[in-house]
Write an enzyme that holds these catalytic residues in place. Structure first.
Site, short mmCIF file in Angstrom:
data_model
loop_
_atom_site.label_atom_id
_atom_site.label_comp_id
_atom_site.label_asym_id
_atom_site.label_seq_id
_atom_site.Cartn_x
_atom_site.Cartn_y
_atom_site.Cartn_z
N GLY A 26 -0.60 16.72 -1.24
CA GLY A 26 -0.36 18.10 -1.63
C GLY A 26 0.26 18.90 -0.51
N PRO A 27 0.73 20.09 -0.81
CG PRO A 27 1.15 22.12 -1.86
CD PRO A 27 0.76 20.71 -2.15
N PRO A 28 0.81 21.88 2.41
CG PRO A 28 2.11 22.08 4.32
CD PRO A 28 2.22 21.95 2.84
N GLY A 29 -2.21 23.55 3.42
CA GLY A 29 -3.06 24.69 3.17
C GLY A 29 -3.84 24.66 1.87
CB VAL A 30 -3.79 22.67 -1.20
CG1 VAL A 30 -2.49 23.34 -1.56
CG2 VAL A 30 -3.57 21.24 -0.75
N GLY A 31 -6.33 22.53 1.28
CA GLY A 31 -7.71 22.12 1.54
C GLY A 31 -7.95 20.63 1.57
CE LYS A 32 -2.72 17.58 2.53
NZ LYS A 32 -2.22 18.98 2.51
CB THR A 33 -8.17 18.47 6.70
OG1 THR A 33 -6.83 17.97 6.81
CG2 THR A 33 -9.00 17.98 7.86
CB SER A 82 14.86 18.03 -9.93
OG SER A 82 14.74 18.74 -8.72
CE LYS A 118 10.83 20.73 -9.16
NZ LYS A 118 11.69 19.73 -9.81
#
Length: 794
Positions: free
Chosen positions: A356-363, A679, A722
């Site tokens: 996912g994109p940065p800042g979505v809470g993966k870590t 796309s 998108k």
């Protein structure tokens, strides 16, 4: 006889000037270098790992060649170990004497042209007598206390070559550096052996004189002094005996650790064999430390130590909801794992990949999973890792060898079932030291990692109890075999409503506490948070949202420190006052329909955003100009769209003669940012048709889809991101491929209610929806307003 040395020496070799030491052939030695001195040794890999070490006559003031001695030593770089504080430790082996003929390059790396020095010496009675005398003198020096390693003494006993013997003995003479350089420059081995013999003779005479003086002094000391000396000698003897006792105690302690470590049977046998070997090694030998460190690792690794899992699913769900908002798929996967774990004790740990994109809470989600399971949490960052030994460790034959990060971190955690997070798996590099991604194939495969073998330990370790979690911003850079071993879970960007809930539940309280406002916490209104997310951030995650909330809290804290009135509430006006002018605007809502300018949707590793495709034409030869840092795939999309339009001019109401002697220019703004992906195909076609038909493209209609040469609209990825970008930009209608209709399930209901979706199978349907029927006055596309920092389409 001639010394037979076969070496593949390049014509040009890097050169490093020496100041404090002299390098001899057959000499293995270590030097410590600063970062600025590393280039010659790093470049050596391009020259058969060879580098020339030559002593300076004087510090160079300009040209390097006049400041060097003529004779130096060609050395082979055996190992380079980077040091934590900068610089490195380099292990070298002297190969052969060389003569410096010229310096062909001085900066950034000194490169020299060398000539090997061939040594010639015939066996004769003189040389044999000198070799024998030199051996006898060495033994005399040893009897006077001159230190010389046992392995070197044994080596000297078997060497009958004057050249090698003279070089080897010269290393252990306490000679000034200038004298050592003279020995290096003495090319006749027999003459060099004579000089070494004279130096060693002087050393033995000095030791004899010293011994005689000590004997005379001992005779003259009184009775009390003799008693003092005897007591000191007795004390020394007792200390020596105590050292033997401590060594015995150390061996018993290690043996006890081996017995209590609960090792697998095959590992125990190797540990006991190493114990027996350790007991026979002299403590002063470097091998003793290597063997002792290896046994320490074997006895401290948690072979059978596990932390009990929290199997209460309801409690686990409560913890996950406390730490993270939404993320239903991830939470459901963790609860499924716990459910199976409660029914089956022995199971393989899952290999999850959060994308996912940065800042979505993966870590932070990895930390929550560890807290939910009641396990230890380990995190290592793979970003920029280029050395395979970081994963698998080094062989014990290398100086300073250690296990890889996998074994080190498990050993540090003290349990064999931690939650192990491998961050930024899509940013691993590779170079001459190996490919860490390939080393991870065994680690992240449940069918293989039950017997993961670290190079340092050289025994299998079971990783099936470990729960591995990897994170990535994009899947494409991850090698296919590695991707196949992981269960991919996609974390999409957040809507404005989700960001509002995250801010109210987590971010505001955290930043109020961090900035010392807990006793006078201001209340953030929903409108204020919406103002921050809409006017001051443009991201898929919440990292910049948190930074802006922190900025507001800091400014309020500054006002409190200055004695101003405390703000009880933060509303939209307060946000504008404290954060200044808005940074982002609705690009689409504020623009008019234009001819030749179509609105597209793009997906990047930072989330979704809109792009504008501009088309214009000019009189000239039939040509196509593409600008805007477009990648090869995107350029092919433009050519396919242009070919379709030319082939269907009559159907599209375009005069085919317009293409004759017309140069078409396609531009995607934010030209400094590379863009690629298929796309944007239907967006390109819409811009071209708009330009040649004179029909303005509707600015409130955004589109995404790959286009085939026959006009079919093909599926794309990242529809949710998108769509969120389209909503932020003020778009009213979204055109997407019909095959992506199933992806509407991932889009929140409130977003679907605000936008009109139209799914298309053919490009002609796009033209109907995106182009106005007529345009009163076609306008050039070059004045179209575009967003700052538009991302590359995917």
């Amino acid at each position: 006889m001639t010394e037979n040395i076969t070496i593949n020496m390049p014509e040009i070799v890097p050169l490093y000037p020496l100041r404090e030491i002299i390098a001899f052939p057959y000499m293995v030695f270590t030097i410590f270098l600063k970062q600025e001195d590393m280039p010659p040794f790093e470049e050596a890999v391009l020259f058969n790992n060879l580098v020339a070490l030559v002593k300076l006559r004087e510090e160079p003031t300009g040209e390097l060649f006049p400041a060097l001695h003529e004779i130096g030593t060609l050395c082979k770089v055996m190992q380079i170990n980077k040091l934590a504080g900068g610089g490195a430790k380099v292990v070298l082996e002297g190969v052969i004497r060389v003569r410096v003929l010229a310096i062909v390059q001085q900066t950034p790396v000194a490169l020299s042209r060398l000539e090997p020095v061939r040594e010639f010496a015939e066996k004769s009675m003189v040389s044999e007598a000198l070799v024998g005398s030199l051996n006898a003198l060495l033994k005399i020096a040893l009897s006077y206390g001159r230190p010389l390693p046992d392995d070197v003494m044994k080596m000297i006993d078997f060497i009958d070559n004057p050249a090698r013997l003279s070089d080897l003995v010269a290393l252990y003479l306490n000679l000034p550096i200038d004298e050592l350089q003279k020995l290096l420059e003495t090319l006749d081995p027999l003459e060099r052996l004579k000089k070494v013999y004279m130096h060693l003779t002087n050393e033995v005479q000095r030791l004899q004189i010293k011994g005689e003086v000590q004997a005379e002094v001992t005779k003259k000391v009184g009775k009390s002094q003799k008693e003092f000396l005897l007591r000191e000698q007795m004390k020394q003897i007792q200390e020596e005996l105590g050292e033997e006792d401590s060594r015995l105690g150390e061996a018993n302690e290690l043996r006890s650790k081996v017995e209590s470590a609960h090792m697998p049977e095959d590992v125990r046998r190797i540990a006991e064999k190493e114990m027996r070997r350790l007991e026979r090694i002299n403590p002063a030998s470097p091998e003793y430390t290597v063997s002792r460190t290896y046994l320490d690792y074997l006895t401290t690794i948690p072979w059978q130590v596990s932390t009990p899992d929290n199997r209460d699913i309801n409690q686990a769900e409560t913890i996950l909801n406390e730490d993270h908002y939404d993320l239903k798929k991830v939470k459901e996967r963790i609860l499924e794992y716990l459910a199976v774990r409660s029914l089956k004790d022995k199971m393989k740990g899952p290999i999850l990949c959060f994308v996912g994109p940065p800042g979505v809470g993966k870590t932070s989600l990895g930390k929550s999973i560890a807290r939910t399971l009641g396990r230890k949490f380990i995190r290592i960052s793979l970003g920029g890792m280029r050395d395979e030994a970081e994963i698998r460790g080094h062989r014990r034959t290398y100086i300073g060898a250690l296990p890889g990060r996998i074994i080190q971190e498990i050993n540090r955690a003290g349990s064999n079932n931690p939650v192990f997070m491998l961050d930024e798996v899509d940013k691993i590099g590779a170079d001459f030291r190996g490919d860490p991604a390939s080393a991870l194939l065994e680690v992240l495969d449940p069918e293989q990692n039950f017997s993961f073998t670290d190079h340092y330990l050289d025994v299998p370790f079971d990783l099936t109890n470990v729960m591995f979690i990897t994170t990535a911003n994009q899947l494409d850079p991850i090698p296919a075999p590695l991707k196949d071993r992981m269960e991919v879970i996609t974390l999409s960007g957040y809507t404005d409503e989700e960001k509002l809930n995250i801010a109210k539940s987590y971010l505001v309280a955290r930043e109020v506490e961090e900035n010392g406002l807990a006793s006078m916490a201001p209340q953030f209104t929903d409108e204020a948070i919406y103002r921050v997310t809409h006017d001051y951030t443009r991201e898929a995650g919440v990292r910049n949202l948190q930074r802006n909330i922190a900025s507001i809290c800091r400014k309020i804290a500054k006002e409190v420190a200055q004695g101003k009135k405390v703000r009880p509430m933060v509303d939209p006006e307060t946000v504008s006052e404290l954060l200044g002018a808005p940074k982002f605007f609705d690009e689409v809502a504020s623009e008019k329909d234009r001819v030749g300018v179509a609105t597209g949707l793009a997906w990047t590793e930072s989330g979704g955003d809109i792009i504008f495709v501009e088309a214009t034409k000019m009189k000239g030869k039939e040509d196509l100009i593409l600008t805007g840092s477009l990648g090869e795939v995107m350029k092919e999309s433009v050519r396919a769209a242009l070919s379709f339009v030319k082939a269907n001019c009559a159907e599209l109401g375009i005069d085919k003669k317009m293409f004759d002697e017309t140069t078409l220019h396609i531009h995607v703004p934010a030209g400094s940012i590379p863009k690629d992906g298929p796309s944007a195909g239907i967006t390109m076609a819409t811009a071209i048709v708009s330009l040649f038909s004179g029909r303005a493209a509707r600015r409130d209609v955004a589109m995404t889809g790959e286009m085939s040469l026959t006009g079919r609209v093909l599926a794309i990825g990242g529809l949710k991101e998108k769509v969120l970008a389209a909503r932020r930009a003020g778009v009213k209608k979204v055109l997407a491929p019909a095959k992506n209709k199933k992806d509407l399930e991932d889009i929140p209901e409130n977003v679907k209610n605000e936008l009109e979706f139209f799914f298309v199978e053919d490009i002609r349907e796009v033209f109907v929806q995106a182009l106005n029927p007529t345009s009163p006055a076609p306008t050039a596309a070059t004045s179209a307003r575009t967003p700052a920092g538009a991302p590359p389409p995917q």
